[in-house]
Design a protein around this motif. Structure first.
Motif, mmCIF file in Angstrom:
data_model
loop_
_atom_site.group_PDB
_atom_site.id
_atom_site.type_symbol
_atom_site.label_atom_id
_atom_site.label_comp_id
_atom_site.label_asym_id
_atom_site.label_seq_id
_atom_site.Cartn_x
_atom_site.Cartn_y
_atom_site.Cartn_z
ATOM 1 N N GLN A 1 11.683 28.713 66.297
ATOM 2 C CA GLN A 1 12.602 29.188 65.270
ATOM 3 C C GLN A 1 13.687 28.191 64.883
ATOM 4 O O GLN A 1 14.134 28.181 63.746
ATOM 5 C CB GLN A 1 13.290 30.480 65.749
ATOM 6 C CG GLN A 1 12.301 31.587 66.087
ATOM 7 C CD GLN A 1 13.000 32.795 66.681
ATOM 8 O OE1 GLN A 1 14.222 32.904 66.647
ATOM 9 N NE2 GLN A 1 12.221 33.710 67.237
ATOM 10 N N SER A 2 14.140 27.391 65.832
ATOM 11 C CA SER A 2 15.342 26.600 65.600
ATOM 12 C C SER A 2 15.139 25.545 64.523
ATOM 13 O O SER A 2 14.146 24.830 64.504
ATOM 14 C CB SER A 2 15.797 25.929 66.893
ATOM 15 O OG SER A 2 16.925 25.129 66.655
ATOM 16 N N THR B 1 11.928 29.849 72.016
ATOM 17 C CA THR B 1 12.710 30.198 70.827
ATOM 18 C C THR B 1 13.070 28.954 70.029
ATOM 19 O O THR B 1 12.960 28.931 68.793
ATOM 20 C CB THR B 1 13.993 30.943 71.234
ATOM 21 O OG1 THR B 1 13.641 32.194 71.817
ATOM 22 C CG2 THR B 1 14.898 31.189 70.028
ATOM 23 N N GLU C 1 12.229 30.837 78.131
ATOM 24 C CA GLU C 1 12.345 31.664 76.926
ATOM 25 C C GLU C 1 13.150 30.945 75.846
ATOM 26 O O GLU C 1 12.804 30.998 74.659
ATOM 27 C CB GLU C 1 13.007 33.005 77.263
ATOM 28 C CG GLU C 1 12.165 33.920 78.138
ATOM 29 C CD GLU C 1 10.896 34.404 77.433
ATOM 30 O OE1 GLU C 1 10.806 34.288 76.185
ATOM 31 O OE2 GLU C 1 9.989 34.899 78.122
ATOM 32 N N LEU C 2 14.212 30.258 76.257
ATOM 33 C CA LEU C 2 15.018 29.517 75.289
ATOM 34 C C LEU C 2 14.212 28.387 74.655
ATOM 35 O O LEU C 2 14.350 28.099 73.462
ATOM 36 C CB LEU C 2 16.271 28.952 75.959
ATOM 37 C CG LEU C 2 17.232 29.957 76.598
ATOM 38 C CD1 LEU C 2 18.484 29.251 77.103
ATOM 39 C CD2 LEU C 2 17.608 31.054 75.608
ATOM 40 N N GLU D 1 21.094 28.358 72.165
ATOM 41 C CA GLU D 1 19.984 29.289 71.941
ATOM 42 C C GLU D 1 20.115 30.577 72.758
ATOM 43 O O GLU D 1 19.442 31.573 72.455
ATOM 44 C CB GLU D 1 18.649 28.612 72.274
ATOM 45 C CG GLU D 1 18.183 27.585 71.256
ATOM 46 C CD GLU D 1 18.957 26.276 71.328
ATOM 47 O OE1 GLU D 1 19.213 25.674 70.272
ATOM 48 O OE2 GLU D 1 19.322 25.852 72.457
ATOM 49 N N GLU E 1 21.007 33.686 70.873
ATOM 50 C CA GLU E 1 20.089 34.029 69.790
ATOM 51 C C GLU E 1 18.731 34.517 70.269
ATOM 52 O O GLU E 1 17.949 35.057 69.479
ATOM 53 C CB GLU E 1 19.868 32.793 68.898
ATOM 54 C CG GLU E 1 21.146 32.168 68.375
ATOM 55 C CD GLU E 1 20.904 30.793 67.775
ATOM 56 O OE1 GLU E 1 19.725 30.378 67.734
ATOM 57 O OE2 GLU E 1 21.878 30.143 67.353
ATOM 58 N N CYS E 2 18.424 34.320 71.550
ATOM 59 C CA CYS E 2 17.081 34.600 72.061
ATOM 60 C C CYS E 2 17.026 35.995 72.676
ATOM 61 O O CYS E 2 17.542 36.226 73.782
ATOM 62 C CB CYS E 2 16.696 33.534 73.091
ATOM 63 S SG CYS E 2 15.075 33.772 73.831
#
Length: 691
Positions: free
Chosen positions: A292-293, A288, A284-285, A240, A243-244
């Motif tokens: 979203q994942s 995300t 934060e990860l 992640e 992507e974050c």
């Protein structure tokens, strides 16, 4: 306490023996120490004996005898290749059902002939059942008795084999150019790959479990022995991370990069700083991932399915963060286990679910990579856990109140030691079928091919210190060691893992006899086996030993040789000047004994030898010995003088914070380090040049 009559004293002692409380023990000097009446009474009360003072001991003994009639122990143990039977005080026929771990059932009646109806029934159990955790049910008239039946291999895995060697470093001390101020699972993977190239069979480290105080707590007092420390996650390897956008922006900011530079340059691990930067990005990860994942969600859901306890652990951490105080101070409903729906579905809980998944992924990746290279991770299982942590909360019904575990006085600690965590109740853990212990072992062996059991004597007995008593006035209490050994034997074979017991110090002979009988490897630390005036001056390690020059609790070789540990203990007030002077004299005698031993064996020549030569000669002695396993402390290879831990200290010394002087990129290319390990490998049966 009033005067006690002789018959009352005998009843109290009888009661103590029935509860597994030792009346006496041999101290480090071979002196017999008797438990005080006051300590016996306090420990018996803590164990749940129904008495207020010593006058009630007789009635308590009778109650215990009555409750034991016709009963079956909650746990039974049998060993492969040996017949097993036990007796029941009943005149009635006994119908037996053994439900095996795979679901198959065997049923039979006890049919041993009895000369009279008063003779006990003899229950014989089948010998052809597979090793495992089986369930025995006995029907006697209208009564039913249940027991866990442990059928175990007679020896633990890896009883025989070629000579092995490995390297040791605390993971927090390890570092590379990419790590964030503390070693991480990628560094562990890198150390494994490099050491495998040198011929090492295993890589050892300290406990990898979550600790209190933003990572600053002792690794031997973890919040839990069932989960991993998220601060060892390599954040940049998390999928992640790329992507974050918020995480990338925070990471690339000048302030964040400046902080990483500071953490990386520090000589000591700044646990709070590391916790701050890793938490910032990992949080934060986590957001995300849950927002979203989709690609990795199946893997995460499978982790939750195979590790159901993690949801409760994450909820506990969320409540702890929300309450801002340890669990004994929480409202009653929270203390009792009802964590509430808001905690089970909060951002904080999701964070801990996420980071436990990441930690599991990265550690298992390091473990699998190690196994692919024919190597094992050698993990360390601490004896206890943090009294305000998750395991203490989870196992609160099995803890003994108003008692702490410790150690009696010895040469290093003349006043004894109080380690500050509560013991598990010997009877209650049996009634629960050793569920917690089994889970802890399985958790560690999911990643480890070798496991060190800290203070292995704790499987046999623990030194209990009742509330209000000095550490020197504690009492030993027995544990069901054979049952615990059986679990270790079963799990070691299922996971093909070697079990090592830390049996240093004052250990009664029966402990080492049990270890030898079940092929649990023993610990041998050379500096503790030096005997000036004897022959040989250094005792030879046994074949079943994990041999080393030191441990994390002892001085590295250079500091030992220079007596820096003696000076430091005196500076910190752990010894007075007279004791320090005595220790200095003893250390000089040990140095001379080692020199004499190394000269006599031909490993040293000439009267003028350097510290490097002495170290190399002493290491060669261990490498060429019959010890089945040899553990090489990386820091000894460059003659480090700092201590990873000074027992008996907390804030006075920077324990659990010293980083290795050199990073992986540096020491892995150091010609002297490579040459020393090449010689170790040859001496252990490898291909390089010998000593």
């Amino acid at each position: 306490m009033g005067k006690m009559a002789v018959h009352e004293l005998e009843r109290l002692r009888t009661l103590a023996e029935r509860y597994g409380v030792l009346l006496e023990y041999m101290d480090v000097h071979g002196v017999r120490r008797e438990a005080s009446i006051e300590a016996l009474l306090a420990v018996l009360k803590a164990l749940g004996a129904p008495l207020e003072d010593f006058s009630g001991a007789g009635a308590a003994v009778r109650d215990l005898q009555e409750s034991a009639k016709g009963g079956v122990p909650p746990v039974l143990v049998s060993w492969e290749g040996r017949p097993f039977e036990f007796k029941l005080a009943t005149e009635l026929p006994v119908h037996c059902t053994l439900k095996m771990e795979d679901g198959e059932e065997l049923s039979w009646f006890s049919n041993h002939p009895r000369k009279t109806s008063r003779e006990p029934a003899v229950i014989s159990l089948p010998q052809d059942v597979p090793p495992g955790y089986h369930h025995l049910s006995l029907v006697i008239g209208k009564n039913r008795c249940e027991a866990l039946f442990l059928h175990a291999p007679s020896r633990m895995y890896g009883a025989n084999g070629s000579k092995r060697w490995g390297v040791f470093s605390p993971l927090y001390a390890l570092h590379s150019r990419k790590s964030w101020g503390v070693g991480d699972f990628s560094d562990l993977r890198q150390l494994s790959a490099w050491s495998s190239e040198q011929g090492a069979s295993f890589v050892a480290t300290l406990p990898l479990l979550p600790v209190s105080g933003e990572g600053m707590g002792s690794p031997y007092l973890p919040l839990s022995r069932l989960f991993w420390n998220e601060l060892f996650i390599d954040v940049e390897r998390v999928p992640e991370f790329s992507e974050c956008a918020p995480a990338r922006a925070a990471f690339e900011s000048p302030g964040f990069q400046s902080e990483l530079t500071r953490l990386h340059a520090a000589l000591l691990v700044d646990w709070r700083g590391v916790c701050r930067v890793k938490r910032l990005i990992l949080a934060e990860l986590s957001k995300t991932f849950f927002q979203q994942s989709a690609e990795r969600r199946n893997s995460f859901e499978q982790f939750l399915k195979t590790h159901p306890e993690v949801e409760r652990y994450a909820a506990f951490r969320a409540v702890w963060q929300r309450e801002g105080r340890p669990w004994p101070l929480w409202p009653e409903s929270l203390r009792a286990g009802d964590l509430g729906a808001e905690s089970r579905d909060s951002e904080e809980q999701r964070y801990h679910l996420y980071v436990q998944w990441l930690a599991q992924e990265q550690l298992l990746d390091a473990s699998n990579h190690s196994r692919a290279n024919g190597q094992s991770l050698y993990l360390d299982l601490p004896l206890g856990f943090y009294p305000d942590g998750y395991d203490a909360w989870r196992e609160r019904d099995s803890l003994v109140p108003r008692v702490a575990v410790g150690a009696p006085p010895d040469s290093f600690f003349p006043k004894g030691q109080n380690w500050g965590f509560p013991p598990l109740h010997p009877q209650k853990i049996q009634e629960k079928g050793h569920r917690y212990f089994t889970e802890v072992i399985r958790h560690h062996l999911s990643a480890a091919g070798m496991l060190r059991i800290d203070h292995v004597m704790g499987l046999h007995r623990l030194f209990w210190i009742p509330e209000g008593f000095d550490a020197k006035d504690g009492v030993y209490v027995r544990y069901p060691w054979e049952q615990l050994y059986a679990i270790l034997a079963i799990e070691s074979h299922r996971n093909e893992a070697i079990i090592v017991g830390e049996d240093l110090g004052t250990v009664p002979p029966e402990v080492r006899e049990a270890m030898d009988e079940r092929s649990m490897r023993r610990s041998y630390v050379a500096q503790l086996f030096v005997s000036p005036g004897s022959f040989p001056e250094v005792s030879l390690p046994p074949e079943n030993a994990m041999a080393s020059l030191n441990t994390h609790d002892l001085a590295p070789f250079a500091a030992f040789w220079k007596g820096l540990d003696v000076l430091e203990r005196n500076r910190l007030g752990l010894t007075d000047s007279a004791q320090a002077e005595k220790e200095a004299v003893q250390r000089e005698a040990s140095r001379q004994a080692i020199l004499q031993f190394l000269h006599a064996s031909g490993r040293l020549k000439g009267s003028s030898v350097s510290l490097e030569e002495i170290f190399e000669a002493f290491l060669s002695f261990l490498a060429e010995s019959d010890a089945g396993c040899l553990l090489v402390n990386l820091e000894d290879l460059w003659l480090e003088e700092h201590f990873q831990n000074i027992p008996g200290t907390s804030e006075e010394a920077p324990n659990w914070r010293h980083r290795l002087r050199y990073g992986i990129e540096e020491f892995s290319k150091d010609p002297r380090v490579q040459a020393l390990l090449s010689k170790v490998d040859e001496a252990r049966g490898g291909k390089a040049h010998g000593f």
